[in-house]
Design a protein around this motif. Sequence first.
Motif, PDB file in Angstrom:
ATOM      1  N   ASP A  32     -14.912 -14.496  -0.535  1.00 49.31           N
ATOM      2  CA  ASP A  32     -13.812 -13.708   0.005  1.00 49.31           C
ATOM      3  C   ASP A  32     -12.842 -13.322  -1.105  1.00 49.31           C
ATOM      4  O   ASP A  32     -12.561 -14.111  -2.005  1.00 49.31           O
ATOM      5  CB  ASP A  32     -13.043 -14.487   1.070  1.00 49.31           C
ATOM      6  N   VAL A  33     -12.334 -12.120  -1.002  1.00 54.76           N
ATOM      7  CA  VAL A  33     -11.274 -11.673  -1.899  1.00 54.76           C
ATOM      8  C   VAL A  33      -9.972 -11.895  -1.149  1.00 54.76           C
ATOM      9  O   VAL A  33      -9.707 -11.256  -0.139  1.00 54.76           O
ATOM     10  CB  VAL A  33     -11.433 -10.184  -2.268  1.00 54.76           C
ATOM     11  N   VAL A  34      -9.192 -12.860  -1.614  1.00 51.80           N
ATOM     12  CA  VAL A  34      -7.928 -13.199  -0.965  1.00 51.80           C
ATOM     13  C   VAL A  34      -6.804 -12.491  -1.700  1.00 51.80           C
ATOM     14  O   VAL A  34      -6.616 -12.687  -2.901  1.00 51.80           O
ATOM     15  CB  VAL A  34      -7.703 -14.733  -0.980  1.00 51.80           C
ATOM     16  N   VAL A  35      -6.097 -11.666  -0.965  1.00 48.84           N
ATOM     17  CA  VAL A  35      -4.989 -10.916  -1.550  1.00 48.84           C
ATOM     18  C   VAL A  35      -3.704 -11.693  -1.321  1.00 48.84           C
ATOM     19  O   VAL A  35      -3.353 -11.997  -0.189  1.00 48.84           O
ATOM     20  CB  VAL A  35      -4.886  -9.507  -0.919  1.00 48.84           C
ATOM     21  N   VAL A  36      -3.051 -12.025  -2.410  1.00 46.12           N
ATOM     22  CA  VAL A  36      -1.791 -12.754  -2.337  1.00 46.12           C
ATOM     23  C   VAL A  36      -0.672 -11.763  -2.612  1.00 46.12           C
ATOM     24  O   VAL A  36      -0.643 -11.122  -3.665  1.00 46.12           O
ATOM     25  CB  VAL A  36      -1.758 -13.901  -3.377  1.00 46.12           C
ATOM     26  N   GLY A  37       0.216 -11.619  -1.634  1.00 48.34           N
ATOM     27  CA  GLY A  37       1.291 -10.640  -1.750  1.00 48.34           C
ATOM     28  C   GLY A  37       2.240 -10.943  -2.895  1.00 48.34           C
ATOM     29  O   GLY A  37       2.679 -12.071  -3.069  1.00 48.34           O
ATOM     30  N   ASN A  38       2.510  -9.948  -3.685  1.00 49.60           N
ATOM     31  CA  ASN A  38       3.516 -10.012  -4.738  1.00 49.60           C
ATOM     32  C   ASN A  38       3.972  -8.576  -5.011  1.00 49.60           C
ATOM     33  O   ASN A  38       3.493  -7.641  -4.376  1.00 49.60           O
ATOM     34  CB  ASN A  38       2.975 -10.702  -6.000  1.00 49.60           C
ATOM     35  N   THR A  39       4.867  -8.401  -5.942  1.00 55.94           N
ATOM     36  CA  THR A  39       5.412  -7.065  -6.179  1.00 55.94           C
ATOM     37  C   THR A  39       4.334  -6.092  -6.653  1.00 55.94           C
ATOM     38  O   THR A  39       4.374  -4.910  -6.307  1.00 55.94           O
ATOM     39  CB  THR A  39       6.564  -7.100  -7.195  1.00 55.94           C
ATOM     40  N   ARG A  40       3.366  -6.584  -7.416  1.00 53.66           N
ATOM     41  CA  ARG A  40       2.290  -5.712  -7.897  1.00 53.66           C
ATOM     42  C   ARG A  40       1.426  -5.219  -6.737  1.00 53.66           C
ATOM     43  O   ARG A  40       1.049  -4.049  -6.687  1.00 53.66           O
ATOM     44  CB  ARG A  40       1.434  -6.466  -8.922  1.00 53.66           C
ATOM     45  N   ILE A  41       1.150  -6.107  -5.776  1.00 52.48           N
ATOM     46  CA  ILE A  41       0.340  -5.739  -4.613  1.00 52.48           C
ATOM     47  C   ILE A  41       1.105  -4.742  -3.746  1.00 52.48           C
ATOM     48  O   ILE A  41       0.543  -3.740  -3.289  1.00 52.48           O
ATOM     49  CB  ILE A  41      -0.043  -6.980  -3.781  1.00 52.48           C
ATOM     50  N   TYR A  42       2.383  -5.004  -3.507  1.00 58.84           N
ATOM     51  CA  TYR A  42       3.182  -4.084  -2.694  1.00 58.84           C
ATOM     52  C   TYR A  42       3.257  -2.698  -3.337  1.00 58.84           C
ATOM     53  O   TYR A  42       3.178  -1.686  -2.654  1.00 58.84           O
ATOM     54  CB  TYR A  42       4.578  -4.648  -2.443  1.00 58.84           C
ATOM     55  N   LYS A  43       3.383  -2.657  -4.671  1.00 62.50           N
ATOM     56  CA  LYS A  43       3.424  -1.380  -5.374  1.00 62.50           C
ATOM     57  C   LYS A  43       2.072  -0.667  -5.239  1.00 62.50           C
ATOM     58  O   LYS A  43       2.024   0.544  -5.000  1.00 62.50           O
ATOM     59  CB  LYS A  43       3.770  -1.593  -6.845  1.00 62.50           C
ATOM     60  N   ALA A  44       0.971  -1.412  -5.371  1.00 62.41           N
ATOM     61  CA  ALA A  44      -0.362  -0.821  -5.230  1.00 62.41           C
ATOM     62  C   ALA A  44      -0.566  -0.289  -3.811  1.00 62.41           C
ATOM     63  O   ALA A  44      -1.109   0.805  -3.621  1.00 62.41           O
ATOM     64  CB  ALA A  44      -1.443  -1.841  -5.582  1.00 62.41           C
ATOM     65  N   LEU A  45      -0.127  -1.056  -2.814  1.00 61.98           N
ATOM     66  CA  LEU A  45      -0.231  -0.606  -1.425  1.00 61.98           C
ATOM     67  C   LEU A  45       0.565   0.683  -1.221  1.00 61.98           C
ATOM     68  O   LEU A  45       0.067   1.636  -0.617  1.00 61.98           O
ATOM     69  CB  LEU A  45       0.282  -1.682  -0.466  1.00 61.98           C
ATOM     70  N   LYS A  46       1.777   0.697  -1.718  1.00 59.38           N
ATOM     71  CA  LYS A  46       2.631   1.881  -1.579  1.00 59.38           C
ATOM     72  C   LYS A  46       1.985   3.090  -2.234  1.00 59.38           C
ATOM     73  O   LYS A  46       1.909   4.169  -1.636  1.00 59.38           O
ATOM     74  CB  LYS A  46       4.006   1.601  -2.202  1.00 59.38           C
ATOM     75  N   ASN A  47       1.487   2.924  -3.455  1.00 59.18           N
ATOM     76  CA  ASN A  47       0.869   4.039  -4.177  1.00 59.18           C
ATOM     77  C   ASN A  47      -0.383   4.538  -3.466  1.00 59.18           C
ATOM     78  O   ASN A  47      -0.580   5.754  -3.329  1.00 59.18           O
ATOM     79  CB  ASN A  47       0.529   3.634  -5.612  1.00 59.18           C
ATOM     80  N   GLN A  48      -1.230   3.613  -3.013  1.00 60.60           N
ATOM     81  CA  GLN A  48      -2.457   4.015  -2.324  1.00 60.60           C
ATOM     82  C   GLN A  48      -2.137   4.727  -1.015  1.00 60.60           C
ATOM     83  O   GLN A  48      -2.768   5.720  -0.671  1.00 60.60           O
ATOM     84  CB  GLN A  48      -3.354   2.809  -2.058  1.00 60.60           C
ATOM     85  N   MET A  49      -1.159   4.221  -0.280  1.00 60.54           N
ATOM     86  CA  MET A  49      -0.802   4.842   0.992  1.00 60.54           C
ATOM     87  C   MET A  49      -0.202   6.233   0.771  1.00 60.54           C
ATOM     88  O   MET A  49      -0.454   7.149   1.553  1.00 60.54           O
ATOM     89  CB  MET A  49       0.115   3.930   1.794  1.00 60.54           C
ATOM     90  N   GLU A  50       0.550   6.419  -0.309  1.00 62.70           N
ATOM     91  CA  GLU A  50       1.079   7.747  -0.640  1.00 62.70           C
ATOM     92  C   GLU A  50      -0.064   8.708  -0.966  1.00 62.70           C
ATOM     93  O   GLU A  50      -0.057   9.858  -0.525  1.00 62.70           O
ATOM     94  CB  GLU A  50       2.057   7.667  -1.812  1.00 62.70           C
ATOM     95  N   GLN A  51      -1.056   8.237  -1.721  1.00 62.01           N
ATOM     96  CA  GLN A  51      -2.202   9.083  -2.066  1.00 62.01           C
ATOM     97  C   GLN A  51      -3.007   9.446  -0.814  1.00 62.01           C
ATOM     98  O   GLN A  51      -3.441  10.591  -0.662  1.00 62.01           O
ATOM     99  CB  GLN A  51      -3.102   8.375  -3.076  1.00 62.01           C
ATOM    100  N   ILE A  52      -3.187   8.466   0.071  1.00 58.74           N
ATOM    101  CA  ILE A  52      -3.921   8.721   1.312  1.00 58.74           C
ATOM    102  C   ILE A  52      -3.160   9.722   2.172  1.00 58.74           C
ATOM    103  O   ILE A  52      -3.752  10.653   2.726  1.00 58.74           O
ATOM    104  CB  ILE A  52      -4.170   7.411   2.077  1.00 58.74           C
ATOM    105  N   PHE A  53      -1.848   9.562   2.284  1.00 57.41           N
ATOM    106  CA  PHE A  53      -1.029  10.480   3.061  1.00 57.41           C
ATOM    107  C   PHE A  53      -1.157  11.913   2.528  1.00 57.41           C
ATOM    108  O   PHE A  53      -1.349  12.863   3.291  1.00 57.41           O
ATOM    109  CB  PHE A  53       0.430  10.023   3.049  1.00 57.41           C
ATOM    110  N   THR A  54      -1.088  12.057   1.209  1.00 55.91           N
ATOM    111  CA  THR A  54      -1.231  13.371   0.589  1.00 55.91           C
ATOM    112  C   THR A  54      -2.610  13.961   0.882  1.00 55.91           C
ATOM    113  O   THR A  54      -2.730  15.142   1.225  1.00 55.91           O
ATOM    114  CB  THR A  54      -1.021  13.274  -0.936  1.00 55.91           C
ATOM    115  N   GLU A  55      -3.636  13.143   0.784  1.00 51.47           N
ATOM    116  CA  GLU A  55      -5.000  13.600   1.059  1.00 51.47           C
ATOM    117  C   GLU A  55      -5.162  14.010   2.523  1.00 51.47           C
ATOM    118  O   GLU A  55      -5.752  15.043   2.827  1.00 51.47           O
ATOM    119  CB  GLU A  55      -6.001  12.493   0.707  1.00 51.47           C
TER     120      GLU A  55
END
Length: 88
Positions: A32-55
């Motif tokens: 399993d890939v366990v994702v541990v929340g931290n500022t880097r993960i939140y930034k990656a989530l935000k960036n990916q969600m912005e890219q998905i929204f644009t797409e």
Amino acid sequence: MSKEEVILLDNLVSLSGLTKQDYIIKRLLCKDVVVVGNTRIYKALKNQMEQIFTELKRLSTTQEIDDVTTSTIQFINQILQGMKEKNQ
């Protein structure tokens, strides 16, 4: 790997918070890939969600969504569900 597969792998690695090597090893060993929340993960989530929204805004029908976007959305959903379960 195809260009789309490279993009998807990079997206999943970014969202996991692991190094590419660690991510690939875990997946190859069926761990399993366990994702541990931290500022880097939140930034990656935000960036990916912005890219998905644009797409998604660019598309005229849902049939136009590519496999990379679909897989990235599914992984983000898994991360958010895990965060929700942890907080309950």
